[in-house]
Design a protein around this motif. Structure first.
Motif, short mmCIF file in Angstrom:
data_model
loop_
_atom_site.label_atom_id
_atom_site.label_comp_id
_atom_site.label_asym_id
_atom_site.label_seq_id
_atom_site.Cartn_x
_atom_site.Cartn_y
_atom_site.Cartn_z
N ARG A 300 0.84 -1.20 0.00
CA ARG A 300 0.00 0.00 0.00
C ARG A 300 0.88 1.26 0.00
O ARG A 300 0.64 2.20 -0.77
N GLU A 301 1.89 1.28 0.87
CA GLU A 301 2.77 2.45 0.94
C GLU A 301 3.46 2.69 -0.41
O GLU A 301 3.57 3.84 -0.86
N GLN A 304 1.08 4.17 -3.02
CA GLN A 304 0.69 5.52 -2.66
C GLN A 304 1.77 6.53 -3.06
O GLN A 304 1.47 7.69 -3.34
N GLY A 307 0.77 7.62 -6.26
CA GLY A 307 -0.48 8.34 -6.37
C GLY A 307 -1.72 7.48 -6.44
O GLY A 307 -2.82 7.99 -6.73
N TYR A 308 -1.60 6.19 -6.17
CA TYR A 308 -2.75 5.30 -6.21
C TYR A 308 -3.31 5.10 -4.81
O TYR A 308 -2.57 5.12 -3.82
N ASP A 309 -4.61 4.85 -4.73
CA ASP A 309 -5.25 4.63 -3.43
C ASP A 309 -4.92 3.28 -2.84
O ASP A 309 -4.79 3.14 -1.62
N ASN A 310 -4.82 2.27 -3.69
CA ASN A 310 -4.57 0.93 -3.18
C ASN A 310 -3.81 0.10 -4.22
O ASN A 310 -3.71 0.48 -5.39
N TYR A 311 -3.30 -1.03 -3.78
CA TYR A 311 -2.47 -1.88 -4.63
C TYR A 311 -3.25 -2.43 -5.82
O TYR A 311 -2.72 -2.53 -6.93
N TRP A 314 -3.53 -0.04 -8.73
CA TRP A 314 -2.26 0.07 -9.46
C TRP A 314 -2.00 -1.17 -10.32
O TRP A 314 -1.66 -1.07 -11.49
N ASP A 596 -7.69 -1.23 4.24
CA ASP A 596 -6.65 -0.45 4.90
C ASP A 596 -5.82 -1.41 5.75
O ASP A 596 -6.33 -2.00 6.70
#
Length: 716
Positions: A300-301, A304, A307-311, A314, A596
């Motif tokens: 996730r990190e 991000q 610029g993506y909210d979640n894996y 992407w 999350d």
């Protein structure tokens, strides 16, 4: 499952140095080495890996030297002063990395087929080093500047179709992996990749530990229901483990599945079931739950930073599904029908248990056992009887027959000793064109389970096809985990195992049929590359295969027409179980990567999510999270396990095309189009476009529902 260009990452498929003096110097250094893993491949068929000479002690040096050579090649490309062109940048990248690719072939064998405690220590040490090496390529600013220049120019002045595809794929790959980030974010991106690589290795080694160390030993009074061949195999495995006089049920699917299907010892079924589904989940030093939580946080990190909210968002942008919403829409459409069918299957099983006076409630370790009884009652079909006609060697001949009819291939055994192998059970065949006799490649088969070999079945390439720098022919392999029989005994497999055998061979045929110029185009789109292999499964049940190759292992008699009719009548039997256990894993994969992960409790998340999905209590996910290697031992199938179902929509739809063709599954015109549009192009065109060229339209989900015997949902 596919491993293309073993361990080399989907970061880039790279190429070569234009500085001739440096190239000559590097080549001389490699030629003079005593390290087998660094030597050029020699011998027939364009050179083959020296599998018979490889040593674990050579691995570290070979990796270090291979990385050094490749990075020098990349720097030479990046530091050119001439204007970036397709030829001096992209083609040179396609040419580079040959030595490290060869080393990764050996590394892949040690990792998947011949693992050992010694190798695992090296793997643990080198994983972060390999991650740094990949980051040095993906974050090479001068290199990306040249790639970007070629890409941007091609958007105004398009290249030839295959060249444009290569440029688009390489540019997108670099972009997705942080090439446009600033220096600080690039540094953190590389650190995350390094941390993840170590976690992936630890995850895999923990699962392998539990597979090797949780073996159930039986005595002669605990063999009720087991076939003669299974008893002999279990005795041989126990003897090999120093337990002569006992019988071993190993902690792998190929051993667990038939035991749960046929053993009359319910307490032992429960023990074997718990051993298998608790891999990586025993709350000890080999437990994977914390590792998974760390992987999810780091993934996730990392996205991000981009610029993506979640894996999932992407990862799916370059897949057929395009986004997680489309993938979930497909799975949500099938899930209610799947669990509804499970309810019916459990009712049928409970009725038989009650009629037998068994006084039990169906539990997960009972499902296969009582499903087999339902099969016998509903369809008068005994899967153990079917196995008598499913000999591994005859199934291999059947696959060769199908390859001959569809692809015009001949498979000829290579004389023993001509081509080196890494284990005595591995056999090799030469693949040639039936008409021209032209050499196409070599096919390696590693069929049996053993200590140090990862579970499951998979296909891989040791060398892929390309022509841009001289013709390279294919070296492909299939790997299975069939239980090795006692000496002189036939290997008899279940219908499901026979289907898997055909499936993995479909991947090999996809490799062999490649007709692309550039190495990058031998890659694939994950939710499409399973389609070709899933489609090939359908030829197992064709009359031509059944009547020639499904013969009794003792008498040689062809499987009776009546038994075949029963098999076909039962084609959708147990679809509730098989669809639900798969879909539960696929949905869980997606849900984990949409959630999350900040304070995630992996065990609680799995439990609560399954409850929310109304997961039937009588079965579990095909791959429970703590041993879900597809998703947590690497990134190949992360948020992409749904791809098997996406591909199965294509499979069901394409199967109907063959069913309706003038000459059925062996129709020459349709078979030619199959090869031309769905196999030979590999990744040289968009998969959706390729399928439309074959079918004349998009695939339809209704075909999948019909195929599984599920009610067809109403269109909105």
């Amino acid at each position: 499952m596919i491993k293309l260009r073993v361990m080399v990452v989907a970061l880039i498929l790279v190429s070569a140095i234009s500085c001739k003096q440096k190239e000559k110097q590097d080549k001389t250094e490699v030629m003079e080495t005593t390290n087998t893993l660094l030597k050029d491949w020699e011998g027939p068929y364009g050179g083959v890996p020296a599998f018979d000479q490889m040593k674990v002690s050579d691995v570290k040096e070979a990796l270090e030297k291979g990385m050094e050579l490749h990075l020098a090649e990349i720097d030479a490309i990046a530091n050119q002063t001439s204007e970036p062109t397709f030829e001096n940048t992209i083609e040179e990248m396609e040419r580079a990395g040959k030595k490290i690719d060869d080393v990764f072939v050996y590394y892949g064998i040690f990792s998947s087929n011949m693992s050992s405690p010694e190798f695992r220590e090296i793997q643990k040490e080198m994983s972060p080093v390999l991650s740094e090496y990949r980051s040095k390529i993906s974050q090479n600013e001068k290199l990306f500047t040249r790639i970007k220049a070629v890409y941007e120019k091609s958007q105004k002045e398009p290249l030839a179709a295959d060249q444009q595809r290569v440029v688009d794929l390489i540019y997108k790959n670099f972009e997705m992996n942080g090439a446009n980030l600033d220096a600080e974010k690039k540094k953190r991106y590389a650190e995350i990749n390094k941390e993840l690589s170590a976690l992936y290795t630890q995850f895999s080694n923990n699962v392998l530990h539990d597979e090797e160390n949780y073996i159930t030993y039986l005595n002669k009074d605990q063999l009720g229901g087991l076939s003669e061949s299974m008893i002999k195999s279990a005795a041989k495995i126990a003897e090999d483990n120093g337990r002569t006089g006992e019988y071993a049920i190993t902690n792998t699917r190929s051993s667990m599945d038939p035991f749960l299907t046929f053993s009359t010892e319910r307490d032992l079924r429960e023990k074997v079931w718990k051993n298998y589904y608790s891999r990586g989940d025993n709350n000890d030093e080999f437990d994977n739950k914390k590792i998974i939580a760390d992987i999810l946080k780091l993934r996730r990190e990392r996205v991000q930073l981009l610029g993506y909210d979640n894996y999932a968002e992407w990862r799916l942008q370059d897949r057929m599904a395009k986004n997680p919403e489309n993938a979930m829409k497909l799975m949500d459409a099938v899930w209610p029908a799947a669990i509804g069918r499970v309810k019916e299957e459990v009712q049928d099983m409970q009725a038989i248990a009650d009629a037998n006076g068994d006084k039990i409630t169906i539990e997960p370790w009972d499902y296969r056992f009582y499903a087999e009884k339902v099969r016998k009652k509903k369809y008068d079909l005994n899967s153990e009887e079917v196995k008598q006609y499913l000999q591994l060697d005859k199934l291999r001949e059947a696959m060769f027959y199908v390859a001959g009819r569809l692809f015009n291939y001949d498979f000829t055994p290579v004389t023993e000793g001509t081509v080196p192998v890494f284990q005595q059970d591995v056999k090799v065949w030469e693949v040639t064109d039936k008409d021209t006799k032209a050499h196409i490649g070599l096919w390696y088969l590693d069929p049996y389970a053993r200590t140090g070999k990862r579970s499951g079945a998979w296909a891989t390439m040791y060398r892929s096809y390309s022509t841009f720098d001289g013709k390279e022919t294919v070296l492909a392999s299939n790997n299975s985990n069939f239980v090795k029989p006692a000496p002189g005994e036939a290997v008899l497999v279940s219908w499901d195992d026979a289907t898997t055998f055909f499936h993995e061979f479909g991947h090999a045929l996809h490799f062999f049929s490649s007709n692309v110029k550039y190495p990058t185009l031998n890659g694939g789109v994950r939710d499409y590359t399973e389609f070709q292999s899933q489609l090939l499964e359908r030829w197992l049940s064709t009359d031509e295969v059944i009547n020639q190759f499904l013969v009794h292992y003792k008498t040689g008699e062809v499987i009776p027409a009546g038994l075949v009719e029963k098999i076909k009548n039962a084609a959708t039997f147990n679809q509730g179980f098989s669809t639900t256990e798969y879909l539960a894993s696929a949905i869980m994969d997606m849900k984990f990567h949409l959630a999350d992960p900040s304070n995630i409790d992996v065990a609680e998340f799995e439990k609560n999510t399954l409850e929310e999905m109304n997961m039937p209590k009588e079965l579990v996910m095909r791959h429970r999270t703590p041993h879900f290697g597809h998703v947590f031992s690497s990134e190949g199938y992360a948020t992409a396990y749904y791809g098997y179902m996406w591909a199965d929509v294509l499979t069901a739809d394409a199967s109907e095309a063959f069913r309706d063709a003038p000459n059925g599954f062996y129709d020459k015109e349709l078979s030619a189009n199959l090869v031309k549009y769905l196999f030979a192009p590999r990744n040289s065109m968009d998969p959706a476009d390729a399928y439309k060229l074959f079918r004349g339209r998009d695939a339809e989900i209704e075909a999948l529902m019909r195929d599984r015997g599920f009610p067809i949902p109403k269109k909105e």
